[in-house]
Design a protein around this motif. Sequence first.
Motif, PDB file in Angstrom:
ATOM      1  N   LEU A 206       1.325  10.134  -4.539  1.00 12.24           N
ATOM      2  CA  LEU A 206       0.606  10.565  -3.341  1.00 12.24           C
ATOM      3  C   LEU A 206       1.546  10.764  -2.158  1.00 12.24           C
ATOM      4  O   LEU A 206       1.146  11.314  -1.127  1.00 12.24           O
ATOM      5  CB  LEU A 206      -0.471   9.536  -2.969  1.00 12.24           C
TER       6      LEU A 206
ATOM      7  N   ARG B 140       1.317   4.354  -2.967  1.00 13.80           N
ATOM      8  CA  ARG B 140       1.183   5.796  -2.758  1.00 13.80           C
ATOM      9  C   ARG B 140       2.313   6.540  -3.474  1.00 13.80           C
ATOM     10  O   ARG B 140       2.099   7.600  -4.069  1.00 13.80           O
ATOM     11  CB  ARG B 140       1.193   6.120  -1.260  1.00 13.80           C
TER      12      ARG B 140
ATOM     13  N   HIS C  26       0.819  -1.208   0.000  1.00  8.22           N
ATOM     14  CA  HIS C  26       0.000   0.000   0.000  1.00  8.22           C
ATOM     15  C   HIS C  26       0.858   1.266   0.000  1.00  8.22           C
ATOM     16  O   HIS C  26       0.594   2.211  -0.756  1.00  8.22           O
ATOM     17  CB  HIS C  26      -0.933  -0.006   1.212  1.00  8.22           C
ATOM     18  N   GLN C  27       1.899   1.271   0.826  1.00  7.44           N
ATOM     19  CA  GLN C  27       2.722   2.476   0.934  1.00  7.44           C
ATOM     20  C   GLN C  27       3.503   2.754  -0.353  1.00  7.44           C
ATOM     21  O   GLN C  27       3.672   3.912  -0.744  1.00  7.44           O
ATOM     22  CB  GLN C  27       3.673   2.365   2.127  1.00  7.44           C
TER      23      GLN C  27
ATOM     24  N   SER D 228       6.556   7.706   2.586  1.00  6.43           N
ATOM     25  CA  SER D 228       5.962   6.376   2.693  1.00  6.43           C
ATOM     26  C   SER D 228       6.812   5.446   3.549  1.00  6.43           C
ATOM     27  O   SER D 228       6.289   4.626   4.306  1.00  6.43           O
ATOM     28  CB  SER D 228       5.765   5.765   1.299  1.00  6.43           C
TER      29      SER D 228
END
Length: 445
Positions: free
Chosen positions: A425, A420, A416-417, A431
Motif C-alpha cells: 500500500l 502498509r 501500522h506504517q 511510509s
Amino acid sequence: MPEPLTGRRRHPSRRAVLAAAGVGLGTALTASLTACSAESGGDSEGITLTFSWWGNDDRASRTVKAVRLFEKEHPGVTVRTSNGDFGSYMQKLATQAAGGGIPDVAQLDYRQISQYAGGGALLPLGEAIRDRTIRTSRMDAEFVATGTYEGKQYALPAGRGITGYAYDSAVYRKAGIATPRPDRTWEEWAEANRRIAALGMKSPDGRPVAGTNDGGVNEDVFETWLRSRGGKLYASQTELGFTEDDLTEFWELCDGLRREGAAAAAKDTVQATTTETSPIGRGLATSDYTWDAPFPGYTDLLGEDIRFGPTPSTDGRQGSYFKPSMLFGVGSGTEHPKEAAQLVDFLLNDQRAGDILGFTRSTPPNRVVASRVAKTLKGSELEIYRYSQEMEKYGLDAPPPAPPRGDVAIQTAFKHQYQRVAYDLATPRESARELIDEANRELRS
C-alpha cells in the motif's frame, strides 16, 4: 531541592492519562471491570498497601510469596496484591491513574515512566534513595537512571533485560550457518536467513519456511539496528533521533527479505501476538527477535534445539542494551509513602526475596542478588544469564533515558506504517515520511 517523599495527591486529568497510555475511555472502563486478576490480603487495623503487576502464574505465585515475607518482616502492614495479563493490566492502570491514582506500588513498563511521571501519577523517589529507604548501591548507576524523568527518579528497574534472537540451532547447522556471535553483521544475518529459505523446508501446513520473523513492524528491532550504527531513537523528549533516510533504509532491508521469502509473510507477522502464534511458533520461521525474559517459553514450546543468540552488529558495534524488563514505581496518591518505598526496596534488595523471585522479571538489578540466584539456574534460564554476561563483556552502550510520553502512540504508528509496506500500500520511503510526520506531531503536541 530535595524531592519530597510525601502522600500529597497530584492527579493528572482522566482523559490526559488515557490518551498518553493509548487507551480509549470505553476500552479502559471495560478493562477495569473485566481484567483477570488475582487478589489477596485484606484491610487491617494497621497499614494497607496495594501492589499490582502483570505476568504469568509463576511470577504471580513467587511475588505473592515474597510479599508475605515482607508482611512478616513488617508487622502491621498488609499488602493487597493483584495481577493480570499485560494488555488488560496496562488498560486498568491507565484507568486507575485517570480516576484517582495508581496503586501504592505498581509494576511499570519502560514506556510508561515519562507518561505517568509527566502526568503526576508517580511519586519522586529521590528522598527515599538518599535516606536509603530504597538502596541502589549494588545496582549500576546507568541502569538505575532508566527510571528517571526530567532529572528525577520516579521508578526503579525490577529486572535487567536484553534482546536477542531465539533460533533453531539444528536448522542453522543444516544450513551450514555458524553459531551467532556478537560481531555478526546485519549483512551476514540477512544472508543466513536467505540460506535457510533456500533449504526449501516446509511448515506443518505445507508452506515454505523463512529464516526469521519480519522485524519491520517492531520499533525495538529498528532501535537495535539504529543504535548499532551510532544512532538513537530519540534525541530528546520532543525530538526524534533518526531521519527519513534511516527508516527508509531499514524498511527496505526488511521488505526485501520478506519478498525473497527469507522473512515471514505479512499475514503471518500480523497474526503474531504470542510465541505460539508467532512464525517460529507455527513452524513458519526458524528465528524470532525477542527479549531474554520470555525466551524459556520458546524452549518449552519448541524443544532444546532453540537457542538464544545476539542481535546483529554494524562492523562489530552492538545495538542491544540492557533495558529494564519492568520497573517498580510508587503512586503519587499513596497515604503510606515510607512503607511503599520499603516494599520496593525489599523486592529489589532482600536476598530472601531474591531467592523467591528468581529470574521471573529477568536478571535482578542488584548484582549480589543476581549472582546468588544465578547459582540455582538451569537450562534456558542459565543460558540467558550467561548470554547477558557475555554481552556485558563484549561491550554495550549505556541505555537511553525512558522514551518520551508520545512513544506509545509512535510505536503503534510504526507498526501500522510498515504493514502498509508489507501489503504493497506504500513504498518504504512513503511510509517512512508519514511516520516521521506522525511522530513529530505526537512529540510536539
